[in-house]
Design a protein around this motif. Sequence first.
Motif, PDB file in Angstrom:
ATOM      1  N   VAL A  23       0.789  -1.396  -0.124  1.00  0.00           N
ATOM      2  CA  VAL A  23      -0.226  -0.072  -0.098  1.00  0.00           C
ATOM      3  C   VAL A  23       0.727   1.097  -0.038  1.00  0.00           C
ATOM      4  CG1 VAL A  23      -1.774   1.092   1.240  1.00  0.00           C
ATOM      5  CG2 VAL A  23      -1.716  -1.216   1.301  1.00  0.00           C
ATOM      6  N   GLU A  24       0.751   1.887  -0.964  1.00  0.00           N
ATOM      7  CA  GLU A  24       1.543   3.349  -1.136  1.00  0.00           C
ATOM      8  C   GLU A  24       0.542   4.470  -1.150  1.00  0.00           C
ATOM      9  OE1 GLU A  24       4.653   5.189  -4.013  1.00  0.00           O
ATOM     10  OE2 GLU A  24       4.312   3.131  -4.262  1.00  0.00           O
ATOM     11  N   ILE A  25       0.822   5.718  -0.335  1.00  0.00           N
ATOM     12  CA  ILE A  25      -0.026   6.606  -0.313  1.00  0.00           C
ATOM     13  C   ILE A  25       0.712   7.910  -0.794  1.00  0.00           C
ATOM     14  CG2 ILE A  25      -2.119   5.692   1.016  1.00  0.00           C
ATOM     15  CD1 ILE A  25      -1.044   7.097   3.292  1.00  0.00           C
ATOM     16  N   SER A  26       0.322   8.898  -1.169  1.00  0.00           N
ATOM     17  CA  SER A  26       1.009  10.045  -1.463  1.00  0.00           C
ATOM     18  C   SER A  26       0.065  11.624  -1.394  1.00  0.00           C
ATOM     19  CB  SER A  26       1.611  10.110  -2.948  1.00  0.00           C
ATOM     20  OG  SER A  26       0.664  10.141  -3.969  1.00  0.00           O
ATOM     21  N   PHE A  27       0.240  12.446  -0.484  1.00  0.00           N
ATOM     22  CA  PHE A  27      -0.518  13.391  -0.614  1.00  0.00           C
ATOM     23  C   PHE A  27       0.373  14.890  -0.171  1.00  0.00           C
ATOM     24  CE2 PHE A  27       0.119  11.713   3.460  1.00  0.00           C
ATOM     25  CZ  PHE A  27       0.614  12.609   4.479  1.00  0.00           C
ATOM     26  N   VAL A  28      -0.399  15.903  -0.479  1.00  0.00           N
ATOM     27  CA  VAL A  28       0.366  17.380  -0.313  1.00  0.00           C
ATOM     28  C   VAL A  28      -0.040  17.762   0.987  1.00  0.00           C
ATOM     29  CG1 VAL A  28       0.488  19.631  -1.060  1.00  0.00           C
ATOM     30  CG2 VAL A  28       0.261  17.906  -2.425  1.00  0.00           C
TER      31      VAL A  28
END
Length: 361
Positions: free
Chosen positions: A32-37
């Motif tokens: 599971v890979e998440i990315s956000f600002v």
Amino acid sequence: MGKKTQPPLLLLLFLSGLVHCSATFVFWTANVEISFVNSYNETEEKYCECGLYGRNSLRTRAFGIVTLPVGDPKGCGPDPVYNRNETSPPWIALVKRGNCTFGEKINAAKRLGAAAVVVYNVDGSGNSTTHMAHSDADEIVAIMIGNTQGMEIVRLVKNGIDVQMIISEGMAHGPWMDTYWLYFLSIAFFIVTAASIAYFVFISANRLYNMSMSKRNEKRLKSEAKKAIKRLQVRTLKRGDEETSSDSSMCAVCIESYKVGDVVTVLTCDHIFHKTCIEPWLLERRTCPMCKCDILKALGVEDDRKESFSAESPPDVTVITVTGDALYEVPLTDPGSLDPERQQHRYDNRAFEEDSEAARG
């Protein structure tokens, strides 16, 4: 032979069934890979192998924007409301475990066009997960993550942050992939292989031994048959003999009538055959072709062989005889020493006589 080979075959079938059953307990993890600002306008990325594919899930890559159901975080009901649909960019439904089955949660999001469904565990369960069963909801990626990871993503989404998630296939896990399980299978395979080889060697050695004993016994019987043949009466037929004067008299081996000058062998049962016909027969069968009389037993060849093993005289056996007023030692193997006067040992017989009188009353 078939019954003897059953134990190894049953063991092999048991092991194969054990491996087949263990395959049903295999599970696959999900990356599971998440990315956000973040609030500092910086892109943060987090990666973990913390997901677990459902039993009926597709094990393929999926990506999209994480979307929560409106109202009930557990995503139950006939038509849970998501703020996205099939025309939206790819999105992934994030729902909480509980209230309804996994299949109902997954199907509700699938009908609205979700690329995948992520179920996070109940409160208080930490980062633990379970192997979801959802046979009524397939053909979609469905994974479970721990409550801690799930709640972290929920907080980000509720704060208005778009969270991009990528799901990819992790590693396979199960009993047969565990180190100790591999050791067990290796040892079991070695034991089965060693047992099979030992059984094959035992059967081969036993067969060779039986063949050797059979040949040795056959050789011994032929040797004894040769001795017996030498002891049989051999005649040369002359004119006037009963065998040459009757057309009904013929050799039972070659089925030919006797003629003057033929050399014949007379067996112990008084049956007559051509010498050249009967000797090969006797070497192989050792019995009369007509009455099955055994020439070895009839001539005592086997008895002679048995007696050769007991050539030594039996050991002296001493008995005690009662004569008159005394007891005497008499060697059993010395029949000429029955005279009590020749014995070296003499025993007093008075006590024996007193006991005898007391017994008679």
